[in-house]
Design a protein around this motif. Structure first.
Motif, PDB file in Angstrom:
ATOM      1  N   VAL A 168       0.833  -1.213   0.000  1.00 55.56           N
ATOM      2  CA  VAL A 168       0.000   0.000   0.000  1.00 55.56           C
ATOM      3  C   VAL A 168       0.863   1.257   0.000  1.00 55.56           C
ATOM      4  N   PHE A 169       2.050   1.161   0.640  1.00 58.98           N
ATOM      5  CA  PHE A 169       2.891   2.354   0.746  1.00 58.98           C
ATOM      6  C   PHE A 169       3.516   2.747  -0.597  1.00 58.98           C
ATOM      7  N   ASP A 170       3.529   1.827  -1.532  1.00 60.16           N
ATOM      8  CA  ASP A 170       4.069   2.126  -2.861  1.00 60.16           C
ATOM      9  C   ASP A 170       2.989   2.646  -3.808  1.00 60.16           C
ATOM     10  N   ALA A 171       1.725   2.600  -3.350  1.00 59.90           N
ATOM     11  CA  ALA A 171       0.632   3.106  -4.195  1.00 59.90           C
ATOM     12  C   ALA A 171       0.716   4.634  -4.246  1.00 59.90           C
ATOM     13  N   PRO A 172       0.186   5.234  -5.301  1.00 56.57           N
ATOM     14  CA  PRO A 172       0.254   6.690  -5.440  1.00 56.57           C
ATOM     15  C   PRO A 172      -0.869   7.377  -4.650  1.00 56.57           C
ATOM     16  N   TYR A 173      -0.855   7.209  -3.317  1.00 55.41           N
ATOM     17  CA  TYR A 173      -1.951   7.747  -2.504  1.00 55.41           C
ATOM     18  C   TYR A 173      -1.642   9.158  -1.997  1.00 55.41           C
ATOM     19  N   ASP A 174      -2.699   9.929  -1.729  1.00 50.37           N
ATOM     20  CA  ASP A 174      -2.545  11.256  -1.114  1.00 50.37           C
ATOM     21  C   ASP A 174      -2.666  11.174   0.397  1.00 50.37           C
ATOM     22  N   ALA A 175      -3.574  10.314   0.870  1.00 50.92           N
ATOM     23  CA  ALA A 175      -3.812  10.212   2.308  1.00 50.92           C
ATOM     24  C   ALA A 175      -3.910   8.743   2.723  1.00 50.92           C
ATOM     25  N   LEU A 176      -3.212   8.408   3.792  1.00 48.67           N
ATOM     26  CA  LEU A 176      -3.318   7.073   4.373  1.00 48.67           C
ATOM     27  C   LEU A 176      -4.435   7.061   5.411  1.00 48.67           C
ATOM     28  N   VAL A 177      -5.353   6.116   5.286  1.00 46.18           N
ATOM     29  CA  VAL A 177      -6.374   5.922   6.311  1.00 46.18           C
ATOM     30  C   VAL A 177      -5.908   4.757   7.190  1.00 46.18           C
ATOM     31  N   GLU A 178      -5.520   5.062   8.438  1.00 46.99           N
ATOM     32  CA  GLU A 178      -5.005   4.033   9.340  1.00 46.99           C
ATOM     33  C   GLU A 178      -6.161   3.525  10.187  1.00 46.99           C
ATOM     34  N   ALA A 179      -6.663   2.341   9.829  1.00 48.96           N
ATOM     35  CA  ALA A 179      -7.833   1.778  10.508  1.00 48.96           C
ATOM     36  C   ALA A 179      -7.531   0.370  11.007  1.00 48.96           C
ATOM     37  N   THR A 180      -6.280   0.136  11.409  1.00 50.06           N
ATOM     38  CA  THR A 180      -5.946  -1.149  12.027  1.00 50.06           C
ATOM     39  C   THR A 180      -6.347  -1.091  13.499  1.00 50.06           C
ATOM     40  N   PRO A 181      -6.409  -2.241  14.184  1.00 49.91           N
ATOM     41  CA  PRO A 181      -6.892  -2.219  15.572  1.00 49.91           C
ATOM     42  C   PRO A 181      -6.004  -1.377  16.489  1.00 49.91           C
ATOM     43  N   THR A 182      -6.657  -0.708  17.437  1.00 43.24           N
ATOM     44  CA  THR A 182      -5.955   0.085  18.447  1.00 43.24           C
ATOM     45  C   THR A 182      -5.109  -0.818  19.335  1.00 43.24           C
ATOM     46  N   THR A 183      -3.844  -0.436  19.516  1.00 41.49           N
ATOM     47  CA  THR A 183      -2.979  -1.152  20.460  1.00 41.49           C
ATOM     48  C   THR A 183      -2.431  -0.148  21.461  1.00 41.49           C
ATOM     49  N   LEU A 184      -2.101  -0.647  22.641  1.00 41.60           N
ATOM     50  CA  LEU A 184      -1.613   0.230  23.716  1.00 41.60           C
ATOM     51  C   LEU A 184      -0.090   0.261  23.727  1.00 41.60           C
ATOM     52  N   GLY A 185       0.475   1.110  24.602  1.00 47.55           N
ATOM     53  CA  GLY A 185       1.926   1.151  24.782  1.00 47.55           C
ATOM     54  C   GLY A 185       2.618   1.780  23.585  1.00 47.55           C
ATOM     55  N   ASP A 186       3.319   0.955  22.796  1.00 49.10           N
ATOM     56  CA  ASP A 186       4.029   1.535  21.635  1.00 49.10           C
ATOM     57  C   ASP A 186       3.101   1.781  20.447  1.00 49.10           C
ATOM     58  N   ALA A 187       1.836   1.382  20.589  1.00 53.70           N
ATOM     59  CA  ALA A 187       0.820   1.635  19.554  1.00 53.70           C
ATOM     60  C   ALA A 187       1.219   1.069  18.191  1.00 53.70           C
ATOM     61  N   GLU A 188       1.982  -0.011  18.212  1.00 58.34           N
ATOM     62  CA  GLU A 188       2.409  -0.644  16.960  1.00 58.34           C
ATOM     63  C   GLU A 188       1.427  -1.740  16.539  1.00 58.34           C
ATOM     64  N   PRO A 189       1.295  -2.021  15.238  1.00 59.42           N
ATOM     65  CA  PRO A 189       2.082  -1.435  14.137  1.00 59.42           C
ATOM     66  C   PRO A 189       1.542  -0.107  13.611  1.00 59.42           C
ATOM     67  N   GLY A 190       0.450   0.381  14.199  1.00 58.75           N
ATOM     68  CA  GLY A 190      -0.155   1.610  13.687  1.00 58.75           C
ATOM     69  C   GLY A 190       0.821   2.775  13.614  1.00 58.75           C
ATOM     70  N   PHE A 191       1.604   2.935  14.697  1.00 55.49           N
ATOM     71  CA  PHE A 191       2.498   4.096  14.733  1.00 55.49           C
ATOM     72  C   PHE A 191       3.475   4.092  13.567  1.00 55.49           C
ATOM     73  N   SER A 192       4.053   2.924  13.284  1.00 56.92           N
ATOM     74  CA  SER A 192       5.019   2.832  12.174  1.00 56.92           C
ATOM     75  C   SER A 192       4.367   3.107  10.825  1.00 56.92           C
ATOM     76  N   HIS A 193       3.110   2.723  10.687  1.00 59.64           N
ATOM     77  CA  HIS A 193       2.392   3.034   9.441  1.00 59.64           C
ATOM     78  C   HIS A 193       2.309   4.543   9.241  1.00 59.64           C
ATOM     79  N   VAL A 194       1.937   5.226  10.325  1.00 61.98           N
ATOM     80  CA  VAL A 194       1.787   6.681  10.264  1.00 61.98           C
ATOM     81  C   VAL A 194       3.143   7.328   9.976  1.00 61.98           C
ATOM     82  N   GLU A 195       4.167   6.817  10.658  1.00 54.60           N
ATOM     83  CA  GLU A 195       5.514   7.354  10.498  1.00 54.60           C
ATOM     84  C   GLU A 195       5.962   7.254   9.040  1.00 54.60           C
ATOM     85  N   ARG A 196       5.691   6.100   8.449  1.00 53.96           N
ATOM     86  CA  ARG A 196       6.127   5.876   7.074  1.00 53.96           C
ATOM     87  C   ARG A 196       5.407   6.807   6.089  1.00 53.96           C
ATOM     88  N   ALA A 197       4.105   6.979   6.286  1.00 52.24           N
ATOM     89  CA  ALA A 197       3.342   7.863   5.388  1.00 52.24           C
ATOM     90  C   ALA A 197       3.824   9.308   5.524  1.00 52.24           C
TER      91      ALA A 197
END
Lengths: 313, 313
Positions: A65-94
């Motif tokens: 998905v990160f190689d697609a020509p997107y304008d906005a990433l919609v991060e809708a993976t399950p909420t996790t606590l603490g380091d909030a991964e893997p969501g946080f890394s998704h946001v970081e990469r975008a």
């Protein structure tokens, strides 16, 4: 806008479903194992149909998905606590790729808000997260419009499962275990309802609100949280004799976050019934604003995601 | 942004007062006879102090505001019906000069919506009008975020004076004339309360909502309007025996506008008390959203004006 959607649960699916109505195009959609990617727009119905049938959603790795020509990433993976991964890394990469991010996942904004804002400051992309607080209810946009500086506190009910249980206990004189089982049968409570009934889910939302009001500094560890598991039916009866009832009420201010069962007037604004949510936004100039509605659900939350997409530059 | 404010009543004064908190500058402020104009920003306190003391607000003709180097015109002169003048001409002039317009004046958007949109289409400026409906309550922004196409109806209470009168009549068993006099003493009702009690003010707001939902086509002449002047105290007593009360309820759909006294559940969402307002926004995807708060007042309405300014490009 061209959207890449990470997460194909109720929210991700609804965003894929409704994007076209809002004038957007979905160029990538991934669940935890596969992705469908197409520069000219994926066929969301077909991809979701494959998933429904137990087949792979698409032929790519999720990372594609990160190689697609997107304008906005919609991060809708399950909420996790603490380091909030893997969501946080998704946001970081975008953000590192100078793309916008719209979150439905509460983890990154509740647990790592300050880091997120730093990454955003270094990116041409921006981050929005209306969908993390109160589903379709306009909470963050209302605070943004009043300016966060002029909001002194936000209080209310932001967990529909806990509210449903307390409403049923009060109305039927039933005990907690009985009503919880009923809520699970109805699909209102999950098989493991811990985060809903112990106050964690509501606390995450009020932590996000405290971060917005105070410009950061809060995570779940800073919240004082009590759940509803130990509220006896007798307490609801006593409350009712006095014209009151019990709700799982949260409060966010610049000083901190508290969530717990509280007595509220039975016919007052905060005593919403069933799975309904409400926020009471206290402002310096504009009095107290009450917004209520459905705080969860796929299409409801997708509406908030797509409202955020519409507000991106 | 640099603002030119036309109208120095409660709303215009509050916008001048609060603009700085929102990061904007007031370069012109006019009442019906004079204007203060200054490229580097006027001293709003001093200008309003002069007006308070019975002196001219500034040394220019009101028309001079149009020559100021403003980005957005705040039109906060009194609402007029029919041709909506002089407000409409003010808006026309600003758009012709490719400036933005933020309205607190309901006239142009209720009575001449289609013409206004045509002028906007021909201009580099855009028109916003959150402040015309429900003061500080986020009504139009909520509809915009859900997209107007997905909103099927808006219902609610959008006149605080009528709501105050009905609330007091029900609570105290007093008759209409008695409560109206009390409301006038308290400053809740104006010396001439006609437009509040006959439903006109609420109807204008629901006409604006119908225009937003349907993309135009409505004016006050299209609304079916009944007021509260003939609601007898006995009707409120009868309603109460049945767990209900009476409110002045409006409804806007793509089919039209109706405003009149209606029976509503006594503890239901629409039975807000005192001068409070509420809207119930029915959506296709996100259920029913309820937003309530203070529907009038200088700082409350100024908050909506400044939220609109913040949403201009």
């Amino acid at each position: 806008m061209d959207l890449a959607i990470l997460g194909a649960g109720a929210v991700g699916r609804s965003v894929a479903d409704l994007a076209d109505d809002y004038g957007h195009r979905v160029v990538a959609l991934a669940d935890s194992t596969h992705a469908a990617v197409a520069e000219e727009g994926i066929e969301a119905d077909a991809a979701l149909g494959r998933k429904e049938a137990g087949d792979p959603l698409g032929s790519h790795e999720p990372e594609a998905v990160f190689d697609a020509p997107y304008d906005a990433l919609v991060e809708a993976t399950p909420t996790t606590l603490g380091d909030a991964e893997p969501g946080f890394s998704h946001v970081e990469r975008a953000l590192a790729d100078d793309r916008h991010v719209v979150l439905a996942n509460k983890g990154p904004v509740a647990e790592r808000y300050d880091e997120l804002r730093e990454l955003e400051a270094a990116s041409a992309g921006s981050v929005r997260f209306e969908a993390t607080v109160g589903g379709a209810i306009p909470v963050l946009s209302t605070i943004e419009d009043c300016t966060p500086e002029s909001v002194t506190a936000v209080r209310g009910v932001l967990n529909g499962t806990a509210n449903f249980i307390l409403t049923r206990m009060a109305a039927e004189g039933l005990d907690y275990d009985h009503v919880l089982a009923e809520a699970q049968d109805l699909g209102v409570a999950e098989a493991d309802p811990t985060f809903d009934v112990d106050g964690t889910d509501a606390a995450l939302k009020f932590v996000i609100l405290a971060n917005v009001l105070g410009g950061g500094g809060f995570s779940l560890a800073d919240a004082t949280v009590d759940g509803i598991q130990d509220v006896p039916g007798s307490a609801l009866e006593l409350a009712s004799e006095d014209g009151r009832t019990i709700r799982l009420i949260g409060e966010a201010t610049r000083e901190g976050v508290r969530v717990g069962p509280r007595l509220v007037p039975e016919n007052g604004a905060l005593a919403v019934t069933g799975t309904r949510n409400i926020v009471q936004i206290e402002t310096r100039e504009a009095g107290s604003l009450h917004n209520s509605g459905r705080g969860a659900g796929g299409p409801e939350t997708a509406t908030a995601v797509l409202a955020d997409v519409g507000r991106l530059d």
